[in-house]
Design a protein around this motif. Structure first.
Motif, PDB file in Angstrom:
ATOM      1  N   ALA A  71       0.837  -1.204   0.000  1.00 15.94           N
ATOM      2  CA  ALA A  71       0.000   0.000   0.000  1.00 15.94           C
ATOM      3  C   ALA A  71       0.874   1.257   0.000  1.00 15.94           C
ATOM      4  CB  ALA A  71      -0.935   0.000   1.209  1.00 15.94           C
ATOM      5  N   ALA A  78       1.185   6.611  -6.860  1.00 14.34           N
ATOM      6  CA  ALA A  78       0.111   7.540  -7.223  1.00 14.34           C
ATOM      7  C   ALA A  78       0.582   8.983  -7.080  1.00 14.34           C
ATOM      8  CB  ALA A  78      -1.110   7.292  -6.331  1.00 14.34           C
ATOM      9  N   LEU A 129     -17.298   9.568   8.774  1.00  8.79           N
ATOM     10  CA  LEU A 129     -16.210   9.369   7.810  1.00  8.79           C
ATOM     11  C   LEU A 129     -16.417  10.138   6.516  1.00  8.79           C
ATOM     12  CD1 LEU A 129     -13.593   7.947   7.036  1.00  8.79           C
ATOM     13  CD2 LEU A 129     -14.944   6.034   6.204  1.00  8.79           C
ATOM     14  N   ARG A 132     -15.670  13.774   6.808  1.00  7.17           N
ATOM     15  CA  ARG A 132     -14.236  14.054   6.916  1.00  7.17           C
ATOM     16  C   ARG A 132     -13.553  13.881   5.572  1.00  7.17           C
ATOM     17  NH1 ARG A 132     -11.847  10.259  10.612  1.00  7.17           N
ATOM     18  NH2 ARG A 132     -13.778   9.086  10.542  1.00  7.17           N
ATOM     19  N   GLN A 133     -13.962  12.836   4.831  1.00  4.85           N
ATOM     20  CA  GLN A 133     -13.349  12.637   3.510  1.00  4.85           C
ATOM     21  C   GLN A 133     -13.665  13.803   2.584  1.00  4.85           C
ATOM     22  OE1 GLN A 133     -14.676   8.677   2.371  1.00  4.85           O
ATOM     23  NE2 GLN A 133     -12.750   7.791   3.107  1.00  4.85           N
ATOM     24  N   TRP A 136     -11.577  16.753   3.587  1.00  2.00           N
ATOM     25  CA  TRP A 136     -10.181  16.466   3.196  1.00  2.00           C
ATOM     26  C   TRP A 136      -9.996  16.770   1.711  1.00  2.00           C
ATOM     27  CZ3 TRP A 136      -7.065  13.729  -0.046  1.00  2.00           C
ATOM     28  CH2 TRP A 136      -5.766  13.436   0.368  1.00  2.00           C
TER      29      TRP A 136
ATOM     30  N   ILE B  33      -5.278   5.298  -8.569  1.00  2.00           N
ATOM     31  CA  ILE B  33      -4.559   4.495  -7.571  1.00  2.00           C
ATOM     32  C   ILE B  33      -4.717   5.119  -6.185  1.00  2.00           C
ATOM     33  CG2 ILE B  33      -2.303   3.595  -6.885  1.00  2.00           C
ATOM     34  CD1 ILE B  33      -1.462   3.705  -9.802  1.00  2.00           C
ATOM     35  N   LEU B  34      -4.589   6.445  -6.137  1.00  2.00           N
ATOM     36  CA  LEU B  34      -4.708   7.156  -4.855  1.00  2.00           C
ATOM     37  C   LEU B  34      -6.054   6.862  -4.195  1.00  2.00           C
ATOM     38  CD1 LEU B  34      -3.243   9.299  -3.093  1.00  2.00           C
ATOM     39  CD2 LEU B  34      -4.571  11.017  -4.276  1.00  2.00           C
ATOM     40  N   PHE B  35      -7.120   6.910  -4.990  1.00  2.00           N
ATOM     41  CA  PHE B  35      -8.442   6.691  -4.414  1.00  2.00           C
ATOM     42  C   PHE B  35      -8.641   5.241  -3.985  1.00  2.00           C
ATOM     43  CE2 PHE B  35      -9.141  10.867  -5.715  1.00  2.00           C
ATOM     44  CZ  PHE B  35     -10.222  11.338  -4.995  1.00  2.00           C
ATOM     45  N   VAL B  37      -6.318   3.165  -2.951  1.00  2.00           N
ATOM     46  CA  VAL B  37      -5.550   2.881  -1.736  1.00  2.00           C
ATOM     47  C   VAL B  37      -6.087   3.677  -0.546  1.00  2.00           C
ATOM     48  CG1 VAL B  37      -3.263   2.951  -0.654  1.00  2.00           C
ATOM     49  CG2 VAL B  37      -3.457   2.365  -3.040  1.00  2.00           C
ATOM     50  N   GLY B  38      -6.428   4.940  -0.785  1.00  2.00           N
ATOM     51  CA  GLY B  38      -6.727   5.823   0.329  1.00  2.00           C
ATOM     52  C   GLY B  38      -8.193   5.972   0.685  1.00  2.00           C
ATOM     53  N   PHE B  39      -9.083   5.774  -0.294  1.00  2.00           N
ATOM     54  CA  PHE B  39     -10.479   6.114  -0.028  1.00  2.00           C
ATOM     55  C   PHE B  39     -11.475   4.993  -0.264  1.00  2.00           C
ATOM     56  CE2 PHE B  39      -8.692  10.322  -0.351  1.00  2.00           C
ATOM     57  CZ  PHE B  39      -9.402  11.020   0.601  1.00  2.00           C
ATOM     58  N   ALA B  49      -4.909  -1.694   3.555  1.00  2.00           N
ATOM     59  CA  ALA B  49      -4.115  -0.463   3.515  1.00  2.00           C
ATOM     60  C   ALA B  49      -4.206   0.313   4.836  1.00  2.00           C
ATOM     61  CB  ALA B  49      -4.584   0.418   2.358  1.00  2.00           C
ATOM     62  N   PHE B  58      -4.923   9.962   6.180  1.00  2.00           N
ATOM     63  CA  PHE B  58      -6.185   9.990   5.449  1.00  2.00           C
ATOM     64  C   PHE B  58      -7.312   9.754   6.450  1.00  2.00           C
ATOM     65  CE2 PHE B  58      -5.622   9.309   0.669  1.00  2.00           C
ATOM     66  CZ  PHE B  58      -4.464  10.051   0.667  1.00  2.00           C
ATOM     67  N   PRO B  59      -8.475  10.355   6.198  1.00  2.00           N
ATOM     68  CA  PRO B  59      -9.594  10.083   7.099  1.00  2.00           C
ATOM     69  C   PRO B  59      -9.907   8.583   7.077  1.00  2.00           C
ATOM     70  CG  PRO B  59     -10.099  11.917   5.638  1.00  2.00           C
ATOM     71  CD  PRO B  59      -8.851  11.303   5.129  1.00  2.00           C
ATOM     72  N   CYS B  60      -9.974   7.991   8.246  1.00  2.00           N
ATOM     73  CA  CYS B  60     -10.050   6.525   8.343  1.00  2.00           C
ATOM     74  C   CYS B  60     -11.021   6.169   9.453  1.00  2.00           C
ATOM     75  CB  CYS B  60      -8.646   6.006   8.650  1.00  2.00           C
ATOM     76  SG  CYS B  60      -8.420   4.257   8.432  1.00  2.00           S
ATOM     77  N   HIS B  61     -11.693   5.067   9.355  1.00  2.00           N
ATOM     78  CA  HIS B  61     -12.699   4.535  10.286  1.00  2.00           C
ATOM     79  C   HIS B  61     -13.981   5.356  10.263  1.00  2.00           C
ATOM     80  CE1 HIS B  61     -10.063   1.598  11.951  1.00  2.00           C
ATOM     81  NE2 HIS B  61      -9.159   2.501  12.216  1.00  2.00           N
TER      82      HIS B  61
END
Lengths: 240, 61
Positions: A71, A78, A129, A132-133, A136, B33-35, B37-39, B49, B58-61
């Protein structure tokens, strides 16, 4: 040709950046995540519900580390792809220019959203979530555009760049009603708060390192494999 | 000579036109790829990840 060159440049740069980042993460960031998880798991689980099927997750240990490495690499790839394309779009590259681009990206992708939504360790209470996303994404997009306006536009528009950068912070990040730890024991909360402060510090350094390597290597490789390749510049010569 | 000239012109135009397109494609691939892995919201993507998402804030949970 450009696509292939940028893809290869980004792969090399992502290998360098993800190795550096992963080593730092392994020694100084992951231990904090793991400690926080111990408290998270120790929390009583509200299980009035029937046991739900647990979704797959990697086994702790080697399997988890391998997925994290993968990851990290994909994330660095990316970031490198986006940074390398933007640099080539703007013109010629160099290692120094790359570092400047990398630091601008660090400000946009880590510092600016971090001011409203600081890095979190597992077990923290936070706002919903999706909200927040969205904040962000909004903050990162506006900061990127704002910095681009500050760097590249004529003097008259630079104020607009500043406004764009400040705007998401005026709107304000979504926060939880109580932004803290949901744990009954005050002693544990003190420990978790200390862990969290450590985490904010260590992730700030780790991400600066990540962007420094991405910026420097992308700038250097762009210069070597795009600017210095005559066949890629042929359009300029045939036009003249 | 004449044919040579027209050939080089034909070659040069697409190079200019596709440079931006190729740069755009590379950046778009980066975003995809960013999305993922991250979103990406699926539990599997999140769990695989997880430590990366936390580490890059990154905003998580």
């Amino acid at each position: 040709m450009y696509f292939r060159q940028i893809f290869l440049i980004s792969c090399l740069s992502a290998i360098a950046a993800s190795v550096g980042f992963s080593i730092y993460q392994w020694y100084l960031v992951n231990p904090i995540i793991f400690s926080a998880e111990l408290y998270e798991i120790a929390e009583p689980i509200d299980s009035g519900m029937l046991e739900q099927l647990e979704p797959w997750e990697p086994e702790d240990g080697i399997e988890r580390s391998v997925y994290t490495l993968l990851a990290n690499f994909l994330m660095a790839l990316a970031y490198s792809l986006i940074l390398a394309s933007a640099m080539v779009f703007r013109g010629s590259s160099s290692t120094l220019k790359g570092i400047a681009w990398g630091m601008a990206a660090y400000l946009s992708v880590f510092v600016a959203p971090g001011l409203g939504l600081p890095p979190e360790i597992p077990g923290m209470d936070a706002a919903e979530l999706a909200q927040r996303q969205n904040w962000w994404l909004l903050t990162v997009s506006l900061t990127v555009i704002g910095l681009a306006v500050l760097a590249f536009s004529s003097r008259y528009y630079k104020g607009a760049g500043l406004i764009l950068i400040i705007l998401p912070h005026l709107i304000g990040a979504p926060t939880a009603e109580i932004h803290s730890f949901n744990h009954p024991d005050p002693g544990t909360i003190a420990v978790l708060t200390e862990l969290w402060h450590q985490f904010v510090l260590q992730t700030s350094i780790a991400n600066a390192l990540l962007w420094f390597i991405i910026g420097a290597s992308t700038g250097f490789l762009n210069h070597k494999f795009i600017d210095a390749v005559p066949s890629l510049q042929s359009s300029k010569f045939t036009k003249a | 000579m004449h044919t040579n000239n027209s050939a080089s012109l034909e070659h040069s135009a697409p190079v200019v036109a596709t440079k931006s397109l190729q740069l755009f494609a590379a950046a778009a691939l980066g975003l995809v790829i960013l999305f993922s892995v991250g979103f990406a919201p699926m539990d599997i993507a999140h769990n695989a990840a997880h430590d990366t998402r936390h580490s890059v804030a990154f905003p998580c949970h």
